[in-house]
Design a protein around this motif. Sequence first.
Motif, PDB file in Angstrom:
ATOM      1  N   ASN A 181       8.582 -12.870  11.024  1.00  0.00           N
ATOM      2  CA  ASN A 181       8.709 -12.835   9.568  1.00  0.00           C
ATOM      3  C   ASN A 181       8.412 -11.436   9.006  1.00  0.00           C
ATOM      4  O   ASN A 181       7.819 -10.612   9.688  1.00  0.00           O
ATOM      5  N   MET A 182       8.813 -11.235   7.745  1.00  0.00           N
ATOM      6  CA  MET A 182       8.667  -9.900   7.163  1.00  0.00           C
ATOM      7  C   MET A 182       7.267  -9.691   6.580  1.00  0.00           C
ATOM      8  O   MET A 182       6.751 -10.539   5.857  1.00  0.00           O
ATOM      9  N   SER A 183       6.669  -8.553   6.927  1.00  0.00           N
ATOM     10  CA  SER A 183       5.363  -8.174   6.381  1.00  0.00           C
ATOM     11  C   SER A 183       5.465  -6.751   5.839  1.00  0.00           C
ATOM     12  O   SER A 183       6.352  -6.000   6.236  1.00  0.00           O
ATOM     13  N   ALA A 184       4.534  -6.423   4.930  1.00  0.00           N
ATOM     14  CA  ALA A 184       4.537  -5.077   4.348  1.00  0.00           C
ATOM     15  C   ALA A 184       3.230  -4.369   4.715  1.00  0.00           C
ATOM     16  O   ALA A 184       2.150  -4.964   4.623  1.00  0.00           O
ATOM     17  N   PHE A 185       3.345  -3.103   5.110  1.00  0.00           N
ATOM     18  CA  PHE A 185       2.171  -2.318   5.513  1.00  0.00           C
ATOM     19  C   PHE A 185       2.098  -1.022   4.710  1.00  0.00           C
ATOM     20  O   PHE A 185       3.134  -0.392   4.441  1.00  0.00           O
ATOM     21  N   LEU A 186       0.858  -0.629   4.369  1.00  0.00           N
ATOM     22  CA  LEU A 186       0.611   0.655   3.712  1.00  0.00           C
ATOM     23  C   LEU A 186       0.249   1.664   4.791  1.00  0.00           C
ATOM     24  O   LEU A 186      -0.831   1.567   5.391  1.00  0.00           O
ATOM     25  N   VAL A 187       1.148   2.596   5.063  1.00  0.00           N
ATOM     26  CA  VAL A 187       0.960   3.523   6.182  1.00  0.00           C
ATOM     27  C   VAL A 187       0.867   4.954   5.647  1.00  0.00           C
ATOM     28  O   VAL A 187       1.846   5.461   5.064  1.00  0.00           O
ATOM     29  N   PRO A 188      -0.288   5.631   5.819  1.00  0.00           N
ATOM     30  CA  PRO A 188      -0.350   7.038   5.423  1.00  0.00           C
ATOM     31  C   PRO A 188       0.690   7.842   6.209  1.00  0.00           C
ATOM     32  O   PRO A 188       0.857   7.633   7.420  1.00  0.00           O
ATOM     33  N   ALA A 189       1.394   8.743   5.515  1.00  0.00           N
ATOM     34  CA  ALA A 189       2.505   9.461   6.158  1.00  0.00           C
ATOM     35  C   ALA A 189       2.032  10.390   7.272  1.00  0.00           C
ATOM     36  O   ALA A 189       2.825  10.777   8.129  1.00  0.00           O
ATOM     37  N   ASP A 190       0.719  10.738   7.254  1.00  0.00           N
ATOM     38  CA  ASP A 190       0.225  11.647   8.305  1.00  0.00           C
ATOM     39  C   ASP A 190      -0.377  10.895   9.501  1.00  0.00           C
ATOM     40  O   ASP A 190      -1.021  11.481  10.361  1.00  0.00           O
ATOM     41  N   THR A 191      -0.112   9.595   9.578  1.00  0.00           N
ATOM     42  CA  THR A 191      -0.601   8.828  10.730  1.00  0.00           C
ATOM     43  C   THR A 191       0.132   9.300  11.996  1.00  0.00           C
ATOM     44  O   THR A 191       1.367   9.462  11.954  1.00  0.00           O
ATOM     45  N   PRO A 192      -0.590   9.527  13.117  1.00  0.00           N
ATOM     46  CA  PRO A 192       0.094   9.930  14.344  1.00  0.00           C
ATOM     47  C   PRO A 192       1.201   8.939  14.710  1.00  0.00           C
ATOM     48  O   PRO A 192       1.014   7.733  14.604  1.00  0.00           O
ATOM     49  N   GLY A 193       2.367   9.499  15.116  1.00  0.00           N
ATOM     50  CA  GLY A 193       3.504   8.650  15.481  1.00  0.00           C
ATOM     51  C   GLY A 193       4.530   8.512  14.366  1.00  0.00           C
ATOM     52  O   GLY A 193       5.623   8.018  14.599  1.00  0.00           O
ATOM     53  N   VAL A 194       4.185   8.976  13.139  1.00  0.00           N
ATOM     54  CA  VAL A 194       5.157   8.950  12.033  1.00  0.00           C
ATOM     55  C   VAL A 194       5.911  10.282  12.046  1.00  0.00           C
ATOM     56  O   VAL A 194       5.301  11.343  11.962  1.00  0.00           O
ATOM     57  N   GLU A 195       7.245  10.192  12.167  1.00  0.00           N
ATOM     58  CA  GLU A 195       8.057  11.415  12.237  1.00  0.00           C
ATOM     59  C   GLU A 195       9.050  11.395  11.074  1.00  0.00           C
ATOM     60  O   GLU A 195       9.859  10.470  10.956  1.00  0.00           O
ATOM     61  N   ILE A 196       8.956  12.411  10.212  1.00  0.00           N
ATOM     62  CA  ILE A 196       9.766  12.432   8.985  1.00  0.00           C
ATOM     63  C   ILE A 196      10.803  13.554   9.065  1.00  0.00           C
ATOM     64  O   ILE A 196      10.437  14.717   9.278  1.00  0.00           O
ATOM     65  N   THR A 197      12.072  13.198   8.913  1.00  0.00           N
ATOM     66  CA  THR A 197      13.145  14.198   8.980  1.00  0.00           C
ATOM     67  C   THR A 197      13.922  14.171   7.670  1.00  0.00           C
ATOM     68  O   THR A 197      14.442  13.116   7.276  1.00  0.00           O
ATOM     69  N   PRO A 198      14.001  15.309   6.958  1.00  0.00           N
ATOM     70  CA  PRO A 198      14.761  15.331   5.703  1.00  0.00           C
ATOM     71  C   PRO A 198      16.232  14.984   5.907  1.00  0.00           C
ATOM     72  O   PRO A 198      16.817  15.341   6.930  1.00  0.00           O
ATOM     73  N   ILE A 199      16.800  14.268   4.932  1.00  0.00           N
ATOM     74  CA  ILE A 199      18.251  14.022   4.907  1.00  0.00           C
ATOM     75  C   ILE A 199      18.788  14.908   3.786  1.00  0.00           C
ATOM     76  O   ILE A 199      18.370  14.775   2.627  1.00  0.00           O
TER      77      ILE A 199
END
Length: 386
Positions: A181-199
Motif C-alpha cells: 500500500n501507499m505510504s508517505a515519508f518525510l525525507v531530508p534531501a541530504d540523507t545518504p543515498g538521495v541523489e538529485i539530478t537537475p532536469i
Amino acid sequence: MTVPLTEAAGGAGADPGGVLDDVRGFVESEIAPHAEEWDQNERLPPKLLTRIGELGLWAPFLPAGLGGAGMTWATLGRVHEEIGRGCSSVRSFLTVHTMVTWTVQRWGTDGQRERWLPRLATGELLGAFCLTEPDSGSDASAAGTVAERVASGWVINGEKKWMTAGQVAGLLLVFCRTEGNMSAFLVPADTPGVEITPITGVMGTRASMLARIVLRDVNVGPDALVGPPGWAAATVMTGALDLGRYSVACGSVGILQACLDACVAYTSRRTVRDGRLSELQLIRRKISDMVVSGRAARLLCAEAGRLKDADDPATIMATWVAKYHASTAASAAASDAVQIHGANGFSAAYPAARLYRDAKVAEVIEGSTELQQLTIAEEAYREVAR
Ligand SMILES: Cc1cc2nc3c(=O)[nH]c(=O)nc-3n(C[C@H](O)[C@H](O)[C@H](O)COP(=O)(O)OP(=O)(O)OC[C@H]3O[C@@H](n4cnc5c(N)ncnc54)[C@H](O)[C@@H]3O)c2cc1C
C-alpha cells in the motif's frame, strides 16, 4: 495594466488583512518584471524565495503567530492567481511547497510539526512533492518506489522524476509502497543515498528547477512516516493533490488574466493596414473569449475555494471542474495571445510565448486534461444514476 476580469468573483471580503493587495504589489514590482529572465536562466533567485517567506506565503494555512499567513482557501486561491499572473514557475514552487507544508500541518505528529514547520514557514527549508516516477504519472497506483521496514525504521529504494523545486528542496515528501500500500515519508534531501539530478531544457515553467531523484538504500527513522503505514493513498495523496489541483486552477486564472492584459496593451498600440488591431472585429472576438473564459474560470475557482472553506466534500469535484476549465481556457487564451502578437508572439521581449508554454504545463500536472474529462464524466453518470 490589469484589465478587470471581475473583482467580486473571488468573493467580497476574501482578503482579510489586505494580503491580496500586498501580493499584487509584490507581483507587480518583484515578480512580473523578472519572469522572462528567470524563464531563460531556468532558475528563481534565492532573494525572491526569502521575500515569499517574509509575506508568509510559504505556509498559508499556519496561524500568523507560527510564521504563516492564516489564510482561508478562498484567499489562497486569489493569492496563487496573482502569483500565476506574474510567473507560473513561482506559482509552481508555492504549489508543491504548500502541499508539503499542509501535509505536515494536517497529518504530521506533534514531533514532525515541531521539527519541520518553523523552517518550512520561512522558506529556509523548501519542500518537494515526490510522487511521479519515470514509468508512472497519471496512474500513481503504479508507483514502484518501495520502503521496507527494518529495525531502525525504513529503507527506501526507487526513482522519482519531474520534482518541482527538487534542485533546491531540503525536505522531500516521498510516496512509497509499504507492504503493497501507499505510504508517505518525510525525507531530508541530504540523507545518504538521495541523489538529485537537475532536469533542464523543459518547455514550460522553466524556472521551476525540476529534478530527478534517485533513492538508493535510504535509511530513515520511524518518525519519517506520515500517519500509519499504507494509509497515504486515501488521505495525504488525495488531500495534497486536491490542494495542488486548486492551486494550479487558480494559477491558470492568473495566466488568463496575463494574456488579456498583454493582448489589450499590444492591440491598443499596434497598427496594421486596416487600422489599429484593437479596432478589428476578429481580434475583438479573441479578447471577448479571454474575458468570458477568464471570468468563468475565476468563478469556478471561487466556488471550489468556498466549498473548501465550508469543509464540504463537494469541493473535490468542484476543484476538478475548475482545474479542467481554467487550464484548458488558459491554453486557448495563450495560443490566441501568441497569434495576436504575430512574430512578436515568438519573442522573449513579450510575455505571450512564455504564457503559452506555461499554460500547457497546467494541462498536464495535478490531473491531466484527459483524466479530468474522465473523472468529471464519471461523476455526471453517478449523479444521474442516484
Ligand atoms: C513541469 C512539470 C512539473 C511537475 N512537477 C511534479 C512534482 O512536483 N511532483 C510530482 O510528483 N510530479 C510532477 N510532475 C509530473 C506530473 O504530475 C505528471 O507529468 C502527470 O501526472 C502526468 O503523468 P505522465 O507525465 O507520466 O503522463 P502519462 O500518465 O504517461 O500520460 C500520458 C498521456 O496519456 C493521457 N492518459 C493517461 N491515462 C489516460 C486514460 N486513462 N485515458 C486517456 N488518456 C490518458 C494523459 O492525460 C497524457 O496526456 C510534473 C510534470 C511537469 C511537466
